[in-house]
Design a protein around this motif. Structure first.
Motif, PDB file in Angstrom:
ATOM      1  N   ALA A 134       0.822  -1.213   0.000  1.00 17.07           N
ATOM      2  CA  ALA A 134       0.000   0.000   0.000  1.00 17.07           C
ATOM      3  C   ALA A 134       0.850   1.255   0.000  1.00 17.07           C
ATOM      4  O   ALA A 134       0.438   2.291  -0.541  1.00 17.07           O
ATOM      5  CB  ALA A 134      -0.931   0.013   1.206  1.00 17.07           C
ATOM      6  N   TYR A 135       2.040   1.183   0.615  1.00 18.38           N
ATOM      7  CA  TYR A 135       2.877   2.378   0.729  1.00 18.38           C
ATOM      8  C   TYR A 135       4.211   2.226   0.014  1.00 18.38           C
ATOM      9  O   TYR A 135       5.119   3.041   0.198  1.00 18.38           O
ATOM     10  CB  TYR A 135       3.084   2.756   2.201  1.00 18.38           C
ATOM     11  N   ALA A 136       4.344   1.207  -0.826  1.00 15.59           N
ATOM     12  CA  ALA A 136       5.564   1.048  -1.618  1.00 15.59           C
ATOM     13  C   ALA A 136       5.604   2.093  -2.729  1.00 15.59           C
ATOM     14  O   ALA A 136       4.567   2.427  -3.328  1.00 15.59           O
ATOM     15  CB  ALA A 136       5.616  -0.349  -2.227  1.00 15.59           C
ATOM     16  N   ASP A 154      -7.701   6.068  -2.701  1.00 17.05           N
ATOM     17  CA  ASP A 154      -8.272   5.429  -1.524  1.00 17.05           C
ATOM     18  C   ASP A 154      -7.119   5.005  -0.616  1.00 17.05           C
ATOM     19  O   ASP A 154      -6.204   4.296  -1.039  1.00 17.05           O
ATOM     20  CB  ASP A 154      -9.107   4.220  -1.918  1.00 17.05           C
ATOM     21  N   THR A 155      -7.168   5.452   0.632  1.00 17.82           N
ATOM     22  CA  THR A 155      -6.069   5.208   1.564  1.00 17.82           C
ATOM     23  C   THR A 155      -6.526   4.234   2.630  1.00 17.82           C
ATOM     24  O   THR A 155      -7.182   4.612   3.608  1.00 17.82           O
ATOM     25  CB  THR A 155      -5.587   6.532   2.199  1.00 17.82           C
ATOM     26  N   CYS A 156      -6.220   2.968   2.391  1.00 16.68           N
ATOM     27  CA  CYS A 156      -6.589   1.904   3.316  1.00 16.68           C
ATOM     28  C   CYS A 156      -5.599   0.767   3.123  1.00 16.68           C
ATOM     29  O   CYS A 156      -4.784   0.784   2.199  1.00 16.68           O
ATOM     30  CB  CYS A 156      -8.023   1.448   3.067  1.00 16.68           C
ATOM     31  N   THR A 177       1.193   5.407   3.790  1.00 18.91           N
ATOM     32  CA  THR A 177       0.442   5.186   2.544  1.00 18.91           C
ATOM     33  C   THR A 177       0.005   6.506   1.934  1.00 18.91           C
ATOM     34  O   THR A 177       0.180   6.742   0.729  1.00 18.91           O
ATOM     35  CB  THR A 177      -0.784   4.294   2.823  1.00 18.91           C
ATOM     36  N   ALA A 178      -0.558   7.384   2.746  1.00 17.59           N
ATOM     37  CA  ALA A 178      -1.031   8.675   2.245  1.00 17.59           C
ATOM     38  C   ALA A 178       0.112   9.498   1.656  1.00 17.59           C
ATOM     39  O   ALA A 178      -0.021  10.105   0.579  1.00 17.59           O
ATOM     40  CB  ALA A 178      -1.727   9.452   3.359  1.00 17.59           C
ATOM     41  N   ILE A 219      -6.380  12.780  -1.060  1.00 18.64           N
ATOM     42  CA  ILE A 219      -6.206  11.569  -0.268  1.00 18.64           C
ATOM     43  C   ILE A 219      -7.548  11.243   0.384  1.00 18.64           C
ATOM     44  O   ILE A 219      -8.156  12.101   1.034  1.00 18.64           O
ATOM     45  CB  ILE A 219      -5.119  11.761   0.814  1.00 18.64           C
ATOM     46  N   ALA A 220      -7.999   9.984   0.225  1.00 16.63           N
ATOM     47  CA  ALA A 220      -9.310   9.581   0.729  1.00 16.63           C
ATOM     48  C   ALA A 220      -9.163   8.392   1.678  1.00 16.63           C
ATOM     49  O   ALA A 220      -9.272   7.238   1.267  1.00 16.63           O
ATOM     50  CB  ALA A 220     -10.236   9.226  -0.433  1.00 16.63           C
TER      51      ALA A 220
END
Length: 335
Positions: free
Chosen positions: A92-94, A118-120, A158-159, A170-171
């Motif tokens: 997700a944050y790579a 989408d930030t999850c 991630t964001a 950013i959501a």
């Protein structure tokens, strides 16, 4: 004969009159189109529970993007399906994560198309939950507790990575306590104070998410999400959730799902002055599609009525899988 009643029908006599006095008007500018992106080449994969919706590899995005732009839909919401998953959702944050790569591609080709990330973590974790978990066995079954504060650190990462890739908005959709404050602080510290946060402020533990979980491969491997998503029976709780997000720095508030929660949307609209987003979710889309494919309903009329109800309830923006169809129908004269 003298009659004293009011003749309301005078303002319904013709299409022209009805159009002139219409209180709520839909336009393609109201819509946000969700897109599922995945790895590979030549991938345009049907999502069986959502007819007309696909998973795209990056090389297959061009046709979809061109159609969205040509219909004057201003924004897309990106969901990613990674190659690998792990317990902390590291994809997700790579920097080369699928959402990050898709964002770069979209912004290079269509710089004016807004990319909402989408930030999850749920699509990226092997357990399917929206944060880090502490797992244990109980009566021979795998169980787990979602760790709130530890999850915030990963959501911030991630964001920031999404913003670095070029995301316009950013959501965060995770429903951890304090997630807006944490992400706002992380974005500001990383030099992205100009990036707005579209918060999934009021997200219910809903049965309407089933098709999405097929599309994103994000169903929980144990338990459910009722300890962090809201009870569908609660409305006053929505005010507390939204107020927290306002105080923590959210720029936009969202209600998800929308169709069964129009009362909640109206309440938020009346209480807060931030832009309000409705999410017309996968299950709502699937119900209409299934009925339409069986010939039971007029799909065009029903979709436009549903979307109008969301805007009438206070939505300034609507995330909907029907965005392209609705935009075409509106261009053709709508109702």
């Amino acid at each position: 004969m003298s009659l004293s009643f009011t003749r309301h029908r005078r303002l319904r006599q013709s299409a022209a009159i009805r159009s002139m006095v219409r209180e709520t008007v839909l336009t393609p500018a109201d819509f946000i189109q969700p897109i599922y992106v995945t790895y590979g080449e030549g991938v345009k994969q049907d999502i069986k529970s959502m007819p007309g919706v696909y998973r795209f590899s990056l090389d297959m995005l061009e046709e979809e993007l061109l159609e969205i732009v040509s219909l004057n839909i201003p924004a897309v919401l990106l969901f990613g399906i990674p190659e690998t998953k792990d317990s902390v959702g590291s994809s997700a944050y790579a920097d080369n994560g699928i959402v990050q790569e898709a964002t770069r591609l979209i912004k290079s080709r269509y710089p004016d198309l807004l990319v909402i990330a989408d930030t999850c973590l749920c699509e990226f974790t092997d357990h399917g939950h929206c944060g880090m978990v502490h797992t244990y066995e109980h009566d021979g079954e795998l169980c787990g507790d979602v760790l709130n504060d530890e999850s915030l650190e990963l959501l911030v990462k991630t964001a920031v990575s999404q913003a670095q890739a070029g995301a316009d908005i950013i959501a965060p959709s995770n429903m951890m306590d304090g997630f807006v404050q944490a992400i706002r602080g992380g974005l500001d510290e990383a030099g992205f104070s100009h990036i707005p946060i579209m918060s999934y402020s009021v997200k219910y533990a809903s049965a309407f998410y089933g098709p999405f979980r097929e599309a994103a491969g994000s169903a929980p491997q144990f338990g459910d999400r009722k300890t962090y998503q809201m009870d569908p029976a609660n409305a006053r709780e929505a005010l507390r959730e939204a107020e927290s997000d306002v105080l923590e720095g959210a720029d936009m508030l969202m209600v998800k799902p929308s169709l069964s929660y129009l009362d909640v949307m109206r309440t938020l609209k009346d209480q807060f002055d931030l832009p309000l987003v409705a999410y017309n979710v996968s299950g709502e889309y699937a119900m209409v599609k299934a009925a339409a494919l069986n010939g039971w309903i007029d799909e065009k009329a029903m979709v436009l009525e549903i979307l109008t109800s969301m805007k009438r309830a206070g939505a300034d923006m609507i995330i909907t899988y029907s965005a392209k169809d609705a935009a075409k129908w509106l261009q053709d004269g709508g109702r």
